[in-house]
Write an enzyme that holds these catalytic residues in place. Structure first.
Site, PDB file in Angstrom:
ATOM      1  CG  PHE A  38      29.149  -3.575 -18.406  1.00 24.69           C
ATOM      2  CD1 PHE A  38      30.468  -3.181 -18.585  1.00 24.69           C
ATOM      3  CD2 PHE A  38      28.519  -4.241 -19.460  1.00 24.69           C
ATOM      4  CE1 PHE A  38      31.149  -3.435 -19.782  1.00 24.69           C
ATOM      5  CE2 PHE A  38      29.191  -4.498 -20.652  1.00 24.69           C
ATOM      6  CZ  PHE A  38      30.504  -4.089 -20.815  1.00 24.69           C
ATOM      7  CG  LEU A  75      15.285  -6.824 -16.675  1.00 21.30           C
ATOM      8  CD1 LEU A  75      14.430  -7.916 -16.075  1.00 21.30           C
ATOM      9  CD2 LEU A  75      14.724  -5.459 -16.302  1.00 21.30           C
ATOM     10  CB  THR A  94      26.348 -11.245 -18.161  1.00 23.64           C
ATOM     11  OG1 THR A  94      27.490 -10.537 -17.687  1.00 23.64           O
ATOM     12  CG2 THR A  94      25.093 -10.634 -17.580  1.00 23.64           C
ATOM     13  CE  LYS A 107      17.825 -27.179  -6.692  1.00 24.14           C
ATOM     14  NZ  LYS A 107      19.226 -27.512  -6.566  1.00 24.14           N
ATOM     15  NE  ARG A 108      19.895 -19.753  -0.863  1.00 21.19           N
ATOM     16  CZ  ARG A 108      19.477 -18.773  -0.068  1.00 21.19           C
ATOM     17  NH1 ARG A 108      18.799 -19.036   1.035  1.00 21.19           N
ATOM     18  NH2 ARG A 108      19.713 -17.510  -0.378  1.00 21.19           N
ATOM     19  CE1 TYR A 147      21.598  -9.094 -25.210  1.00 20.64           C
ATOM     20  CE2 TYR A 147      20.503  -9.392 -27.326  1.00 20.64           C
ATOM     21  CZ  TYR A 147      20.478  -8.953 -26.011  1.00 20.64           C
ATOM     22  OH  TYR A 147      19.330  -8.383 -25.502  1.00 20.64           O
TER      23      TYR A 147
HETATM   24  P1  NAD Z   1      20.724  -1.853 -20.184  1.00 22.15           P
HETATM   25  O1  NAD Z   1      22.090  -2.068 -20.735  1.00 22.15           O
HETATM   26  O2  NAD Z   1      20.246  -0.469 -20.036  1.00 22.15           O
HETATM   27  O3  NAD Z   1      20.561  -2.591 -18.796  1.00 22.15           O
HETATM   28  C1  NAD Z   1      21.261  -3.747 -18.439  1.00 22.15           C
HETATM   29  C2  NAD Z   1      21.726  -3.591 -17.005  1.00 22.15           C
HETATM   30  O4  NAD Z   1      22.434  -4.773 -16.620  1.00 22.15           O
HETATM   31  C3  NAD Z   1      22.697  -2.422 -16.830  1.00 22.15           C
HETATM   32  O5  NAD Z   1      22.306  -1.648 -15.724  1.00 22.15           O
HETATM   33  C4  NAD Z   1      24.041  -3.109 -16.594  1.00 22.15           C
HETATM   34  O6  NAD Z   1      24.911  -2.329 -15.803  1.00 22.15           O
HETATM   35  C5  NAD Z   1      23.607  -4.395 -15.923  1.00 22.15           C
HETATM   36  N1  NAD Z   1      24.568  -5.484 -16.045  1.00 22.15           N
HETATM   37  C6  NAD Z   1      25.213  -5.931 -17.151  1.00 22.15           C
HETATM   38  N2  NAD Z   1      25.971  -6.995 -16.854  1.00 22.15           N
HETATM   39  C7  NAD Z   1      25.801  -7.235 -15.526  1.00 22.15           C
HETATM   40  C8  NAD Z   1      26.321  -8.192 -14.614  1.00 22.15           C
HETATM   41  N3  NAD Z   1      27.194  -9.137 -15.013  1.00 22.15           N
HETATM   42  N4  NAD Z   1      25.922  -8.147 -13.329  1.00 22.15           N
HETATM   43  C9  NAD Z   1      25.072  -7.199 -12.892  1.00 22.15           C
HETATM   44  N5  NAD Z   1      24.553  -6.258 -13.699  1.00 22.15           N
HETATM   45  C10 NAD Z   1      24.909  -6.274 -15.000  1.00 22.15           C
HETATM   46  O7  NAD Z   1      19.733  -2.689 -21.118  1.00 22.15           O
HETATM   47  P2  NAD Z   1      18.153  -2.782 -21.109  1.00 22.15           P
HETATM   48  O8  NAD Z   1      17.666  -2.306 -22.419  1.00 22.15           O
HETATM   49  O9  NAD Z   1      17.568  -2.200 -19.879  1.00 22.15           O
HETATM   50  O10 NAD Z   1      17.948  -4.374 -21.107  1.00 22.15           O
HETATM   51  C11 NAD Z   1      17.589  -5.077 -19.936  1.00 22.15           C
HETATM   52  C12 NAD Z   1      17.405  -6.547 -20.288  1.00 22.15           C
HETATM   53  O11 NAD Z   1      16.387  -6.700 -21.273  1.00 22.15           O
HETATM   54  C13 NAD Z   1      18.657  -7.205 -20.865  1.00 22.15           C
HETATM   55  O12 NAD Z   1      18.778  -8.507 -20.352  1.00 22.15           O
HETATM   56  C14 NAD Z   1      18.383  -7.247 -22.346  1.00 22.15           C
HETATM   57  O13 NAD Z   1      19.060  -8.327 -22.956  1.00 22.15           O
HETATM   58  C15 NAD Z   1      16.872  -7.415 -22.380  1.00 22.15           C
HETATM   59  N6  NAD Z   1      16.312  -6.905 -23.628  1.00 22.15           N
HETATM   60  C16 NAD Z   1      16.195  -5.567 -23.847  1.00 22.15           C
HETATM   61  C17 NAD Z   1      15.658  -5.106 -25.057  1.00 22.15           C
HETATM   62  C18 NAD Z   1      15.497  -3.645 -25.358  1.00 22.15           C
HETATM   63  O14 NAD Z   1      15.054  -3.307 -26.473  1.00 22.15           O
HETATM   64  N7  NAD Z   1      15.760  -2.726 -24.452  1.00 22.15           N
HETATM   65  C19 NAD Z   1      15.267  -6.032 -26.037  1.00 22.15           C
HETATM   66  C20 NAD Z   1      15.439  -7.390 -25.769  1.00 22.15           C
HETATM   67  C21 NAD Z   1      15.939  -7.824 -24.559  1.00 22.15           C
END
Ligand code: NAD
Ligand code: UDP
Length: 321
Positions: A38, A75, A94, A107-108, A147
């Protein structure tokens, strides 16, 4: 001696996930990356496909996943305001359905599971810096709520599984992280300013630029995640993960124009709704429990990030239109 583990990384082709997958492979683990692409392009993990210990699955975590694994890093979730506001319903699914599915798997299997939570659970904080005991100040119906509240609900689900089933959870609250492979169009402040500086466009400050953030370089963050995952089962977090050096957005803009040698103008634009005024993690828990602290200073990290974005510019992936 390092015992080889099977590790599932959801969202593994995203910005943080692709760095994590690479580090796990370097450590000798077997890695399954599950992603629906995505926001994270396949290209982020293409260099890893030659490694026989790496497997890439197109999978949406709002649906159950059945495989064998020892560790799960959850993630998957769009992370930038531009991306998560584009489809708020899918963002909530998500966070919530994804958490339930991944916890069901953990858990499993009796697997350990890390949840990438976020500083956004603190909302627009009334306490500064933010410690893990602060319960937050979040608008449940605002523009960012899909979010913020999605991630808060995910934390609630993680701790419910812990209480009911004894699942080995690790909840990490990640603060703003930056580095190579950030999506150039994700609207986050570092990528926006980098792209604008390199293309000679105006640098867009939202508001007056006095709002603050604390920026952590991706390698430091990944190191923190890996250490957290290997702590004893009774250490669940939540734990702040980030760099406590705090900068005003205006100072960040100046730093990026200096590093890139850009002559872009700095311009002011309206501040989006619910934009937090200040943000800085208290990381004493991580320092104490993981013997960890960030090592890469902002200037050094931004230079490395600029090198990445300059590469995109040379290869034609960043275009002035
Ligand atoms: P990103 O958008 O680059 O990566 C997120 C990934 O999740 C993407 O590859 C996307 O395709 C995938 N994805 C989204 N929805 C999905 C779904 N339903 N099923 C499978 N894949 C799905 O973002 P990121 O910066 O790499 O963030 C990774 C995680 O870290 C996220 O959960 C984000 O909330 C958390 N986070 C990141 C930051 C930051 O500053 N980068 C800060 C706080 C939290
Ligand atoms: N920001 C900005 N100009 C931009 C993009 C973001 O001034 O082109 C500001 C934004 O309003 C916020 C800060 O930079 O105050 C960090 O924004 P980002 O979207 O990176 O992360 P978050 O708000 O989720 O911390």
């Amino acid at each position: 001696m390092h015992l080889r583990k099977r590790v599932l990384v959801t969202g593994g082709s995203g910005f943080l996930g692709s760095h994590l997958c690479a580090r796990l492979l370097d450590a000798g683990d077997e890695v399954v990356c599950a992603d629906n692409f995505f926001t994270g392009p396949r290209a982020n993990v293409e260099p890893l496909l030659d490694n026989r210990r790496f497997e890439l699955l197109r999978h949406d975590i709002t649906f159950p996943l059945y495989l064998e694994t020892d560790r799960i890093f959850n993630l998957a979730c769009p992370a930038s305001p531009v991306h998560y506001r584009r489809d708020p319903v899918q963002t909530i699914k998500t966070c919530v359905h994804g958490a339930i599915n991944m916890l069901g798997l953990a858990k499993r299997l009796g697997a350990r599971i890390f949840q990438s939570s976020t500083s956004e659970v603190y909302g627009d904080p009334e306490e500064h810096p933010q410690t893990e005991s602060y319960v937050g100040h979040v608008n449940p119906i605002g523009e960012r709520s899909c979010y913020d509240e999605g991630k808060r609900c995910a934390e609630a689900i993680f701790f419910a599984y812990r209480r009911m089933h004894g699942t080995a959870i690790k909840v990490g609250r990640i603060f703003n992280t930056y580095g190579p492979r950030m999506h150039p169009n994700d609207g986050r402040v570092v990528s926006n300013f980098m792209v604008q500086a390199l293309l000679g466009r105006d640098i867009t400050i939202y508001g007056d630029g006095s709002q603050t953030r604390s920026f952590c370089y991706v390698d430091d963050l990944v190191e923190c995640m890996l250490r957290f995952m290997e702590t004893p089962d009774d250490f669940t977090g939540p734990m702040n993960m980030g760099n406590p050096e705090e900068y005003a957005v205006l100072d960040l803009a100046r730093l990026i124009t200096d590093i890139t040698g850009s002559s872009s103008r700095i311009v002011m634009r309206p501040l989006p709704g619910d934009d937090p005024v200040r943000r800085r993690p208290d990381i004493s828990l991580a320092e104490r429990r993981l013997d960890w602290k960030p090592r890469i200073a902002l200037k050094e990290g931004l230079s490395r990030t600029a090198t990445y974005f300059e590469g995109l510019l040379r290869s034609g992936e960043l275009r002035a239109d």
